[in-house]
Design an enzyme around this catalytic site. Sequence first.
Site, PDB file in Angstrom:
ATOM      1  N   GLU A 115      -1.261  -2.600  -2.811  1.00  9.87           N
ATOM      2  CA  GLU A 115      -1.387  -3.888  -2.144  1.00  9.87           C
ATOM      3  C   GLU A 115      -0.403  -4.832  -2.837  1.00  9.87           C
ATOM      4  O   GLU A 115      -0.425  -4.948  -4.063  1.00  9.87           O
ATOM      5  CB  GLU A 115      -2.818  -4.426  -2.287  1.00  9.87           C
ATOM      6  CG  GLU A 115      -2.981  -5.705  -1.497  1.00  9.87           C
ATOM      7  CD  GLU A 115      -4.370  -6.331  -1.607  1.00  9.87           C
ATOM      8  OE1 GLU A 115      -5.271  -5.747  -2.229  1.00  9.87           O
ATOM      9  OE2 GLU A 115      -4.521  -7.439  -1.055  1.00  9.87           O
ATOM     10  N   ARG A 127      -9.211   7.309 -12.455  1.00  7.56           N
ATOM     11  CA  ARG A 127      -8.136   6.382 -12.749  1.00  7.56           C
ATOM     12  C   ARG A 127      -7.754   6.485 -14.218  1.00  7.56           C
ATOM     13  O   ARG A 127      -8.526   6.952 -15.051  1.00  7.56           O
ATOM     14  CB  ARG A 127      -8.531   4.947 -12.397  1.00  7.56           C
ATOM     15  CG  ARG A 127      -9.720   4.412 -13.176  1.00  7.56           C
ATOM     16  CD  ARG A 127     -10.223   3.092 -12.598  1.00  7.56           C
ATOM     17  NE  ARG A 127      -9.237   2.031 -12.734  1.00  7.56           N
ATOM     18  CZ  ARG A 127      -8.686   1.398 -11.689  1.00  7.56           C
ATOM     19  NH1 ARG A 127      -9.025   1.710 -10.466  1.00  7.56           N
ATOM     20  NH2 ARG A 127      -7.814   0.437 -11.884  1.00  7.56           N
ATOM     21  N   LYS A 184      -5.196  -5.295 -12.420  1.00 15.61           N
ATOM     22  CA  LYS A 184      -4.371  -6.443 -12.055  1.00 15.61           C
ATOM     23  C   LYS A 184      -5.072  -7.748 -12.398  1.00 15.61           C
ATOM     24  O   LYS A 184      -4.440  -8.680 -12.869  1.00 15.61           O
ATOM     25  CB  LYS A 184      -4.068  -6.396 -10.553  1.00 15.61           C
ATOM     26  CG  LYS A 184      -2.796  -5.652 -10.220  1.00 15.61           C
ATOM     27  CD  LYS A 184      -2.521  -5.717  -8.727  1.00 15.61           C
ATOM     28  CE  LYS A 184      -3.032  -4.470  -8.056  1.00 15.61           C
ATOM     29  NZ  LYS A 184      -2.747  -4.385  -6.637  1.00 15.61           N
TER      30      LYS A 184
HETATM   31  P1  ATP Z   1      -6.265  -2.773  -9.928  1.00 19.61           P
HETATM   32  O1  ATP Z   1      -7.556  -2.027 -10.012  1.00 19.61           O
HETATM   33  O2  ATP Z   1      -5.481  -2.809 -11.171  1.00 19.61           O
HETATM   34  O3  ATP Z   1      -6.396  -4.111  -9.297  1.00 19.61           O
HETATM   35  P2  ATP Z   1      -5.690  -1.696  -7.441  1.00 19.61           P
HETATM   36  O4  ATP Z   1      -6.354  -0.398  -7.233  1.00 19.61           O
HETATM   37  O5  ATP Z   1      -6.373  -2.868  -6.848  1.00 19.61           O
HETATM   38  O6  ATP Z   1      -5.384  -1.892  -8.953  1.00 19.61           O
HETATM   39  P3  ATP Z   1      -3.707  -1.130  -5.522  1.00 19.61           P
HETATM   40  O7  ATP Z   1      -2.427  -1.827  -5.248  1.00 19.61           O
HETATM   41  O8  ATP Z   1      -4.782  -1.189  -4.510  1.00 19.61           O
HETATM   42  O9  ATP Z   1      -4.219  -1.706  -6.894  1.00 19.61           O
HETATM   43  O10 ATP Z   1      -3.451   0.370  -5.967  1.00 19.61           O
HETATM   44  C1  ATP Z   1      -2.531   1.225  -5.379  1.00 19.61           C
HETATM   45  C2  ATP Z   1      -2.898   2.639  -5.732  1.00 19.61           C
HETATM   46  O11 ATP Z   1      -2.857   2.848  -7.133  1.00 19.61           O
HETATM   47  C3  ATP Z   1      -4.297   2.980  -5.266  1.00 19.61           C
HETATM   48  O12 ATP Z   1      -4.265   4.232  -4.619  1.00 19.61           O
HETATM   49  C4  ATP Z   1      -5.085   3.042  -6.538  1.00 19.61           C
HETATM   50  O13 ATP Z   1      -6.146   3.961  -6.424  1.00 19.61           O
HETATM   51  C5  ATP Z   1      -4.038   3.471  -7.564  1.00 19.61           C
HETATM   52  N1  ATP Z   1      -4.400   3.020  -8.909  1.00 19.61           N
HETATM   53  C6  ATP Z   1      -4.680   1.763  -9.285  1.00 19.61           C
HETATM   54  N2  ATP Z   1      -5.030   1.716 -10.587  1.00 19.61           N
HETATM   55  C7  ATP Z   1      -4.958   2.976 -11.060  1.00 19.61           C
HETATM   56  C8  ATP Z   1      -5.216   3.591 -12.328  1.00 19.61           C
HETATM   57  N3  ATP Z   1      -5.606   2.871 -13.394  1.00 19.61           N
HETATM   58  N4  ATP Z   1      -5.022   4.916 -12.450  1.00 19.61           N
HETATM   59  C9  ATP Z   1      -4.618   5.638 -11.389  1.00 19.61           C
HETATM   60  N5  ATP Z   1      -4.383   5.140 -10.172  1.00 19.61           N
HETATM   61  C10 ATP Z   1      -4.542   3.820  -9.990  1.00 19.61           C
END
Ligand code: ATP
Length: 567
Positions: free
Chosen positions: A34, A265, A275
């Site tokens: 996102e 994750r 984030k």
């Molecule tokens: P955050 O939890 O840091 O806000 P997010 O999941 O909201 O991250 P997105 O932009 O939605 O951020 O994530 C894009 C992709 O990266 C998604 O498929 C998510 O599952 C993956 N992702 C995010 N954080 C991790 C992590 N710590 N380890 C592995 N994959 C991740």
Amino acid sequence: MSTPLLPSNFIRNAIDEDLAAGRYSHVVTRFPPEPNGYLHFGHAKSILLNFGLAKAYGGRCHLRFDDTNPETESEEYARAIEEAVAWLGCDWGDHCYYASDFFETMYRCAVALIERGLAYVDSQTAEEIRARRGTLTEPGENSPYRDRSIAENLDLFARMRAGEFPDGAHVLRAKIDMAHPNINLRDPVIYRIRHLAHYRQGTRWCIYPTYTFAHPIEDAIEGVTHSICTLEFEDQRPFYEWLLEALADAGIFQRPLPRQIEFARLNLTYTVLSKRKLIELVERGLVSGWDDPRMPTLIGGRRRGYCPEGFRIFADRIGVAKADSWIDYEVFEEAQRDALNEIAVRRLAVLDPLELILTNFPADQIEWCAVPNHPQKPEWGTRNLPFTHRLFIERDDYHPNPPPGYKRLSPGGEVRLRYAYIIRCTGHEQDASGRITRVYAEYLPDSKSGTAGADRYKPKGAIHWLSAEHAVEAELRAYDRLFIFPIPGAADESGKERHFLDDFNPNSLVISRIFIEPELAAAPPETRVQLERHGYFITDRYDHAPGRPVLNRTVSLKASWSAKETP
Ligand code: ATP
Ligand code: MG
């Protein structure tokens, strides 16, 4: 079909089974950020996993912006994400998609659900919806609007789109089961009214799909076969499948439908990978920005000197698991060292200078010494360093009263100056406080490194040096762990939760003045080097300029951090 190059894991096993069973004939994955922030090291794991699987199976991986929330997303973030994914070495080819480009399709999907009696317009407030949702142990309650006619739902939904209602007046919900044990299936909200401009769509829309509705549809539109996501989406999988099955029944999508697979994750000790938390560090001014070299963001890591290959080695080493765990930051650093060892040229620098006078070396003479750019890569050639009467050595490479086993310079002792001569120490000067200010030595003229007979000398140690006249002063930025405890904000012994910022390491940046080779001072920004005996460094991407050198320490040669006890 799978290549034996990558270690096997449960995701690969699942894909192998799908291919063997003929469920899919090829593999399409996606990385779906996102655009509401910069990518962090956790995203790198997901990127390398998705692009790596596509490559291993001869398929493709899409870059997809999951931009369905107009509140927090921006073009700036989208561009930075593209740059970061490309920097990691991943190539999406022509396959870059934006969920928001498919709002019309998503709208049609919603209408199809209404037409089949599978969605309804609910006019309860958000609080009323929440109050009727039930709990893990108690079923929810039907909305009083649940039995609206299909015609009324179609009319209301069209008017929602047309902008007739204010935010919050109505939502569209899937009609599944308010008593379902999985709360995610208790009529989830799939569209909201929001009179807000979208960074790509402008004011074309005033209703926006929720993530849980948009994501499966986007996967299906793109023909994704394996939709790989993190574990927190496991409870959403039944809705993912319910929705796509319903839309396939309605003739909107063809089978086979995408399959969701979850993995754990990445959590890394001494840092935070979320984030929301990273934004807090930036907004409170605890770091200089998203690209502060201490930040576990890809732009921060890039600026610090971490290299894409190091991320790849790290991802391969930690593999993919089905259960959450914490990976030690050391594991990440070791992967970076292994990668940097292959790509960084060797240079000399003195971080804490002590003057060394060679009393028998003429003051006006310069002798050029050939120094290899990489000891294991002779093809990288050599450079010539000036050897002169007045040198700098590291302060801790001299000891007036050496402890047993000390292998470097001490009164009367001999040591090799790397790539140059052996010297014999004849004494030192110190100031009133006892601090050593200057060391004296004689060089042995027949001991030059690489010349015939030089190996008759067997000094115990070798130290590095720079010609004082030629050395160039530089700014060194040394970084330490961002947090002092392995799990920032973890509960203390009494079980009391703390705020992750309570564990912020106030000494995570130390700036000092050092001396470097002239050649390094003239190098362009983002030049990676190993400063011999010290570690891996990079000339700063933004602040380094020839004549005003600025170096970032990426990682020291050996692990040096000793963890504090958990509070
Ligand atoms: P955050 O939890 O840091 O806000 P997010 O999941 O909201 O991250 P997105 O932009 O939605 O951020 O994530 C894009 C992709 O990266 C998604 O498929 C998510 O599952 C993956 N992702 C995010 N954080 C991790 C992590 N710590 N380890 C592995 N994959 C991740
Ligand atoms: Mg998320």
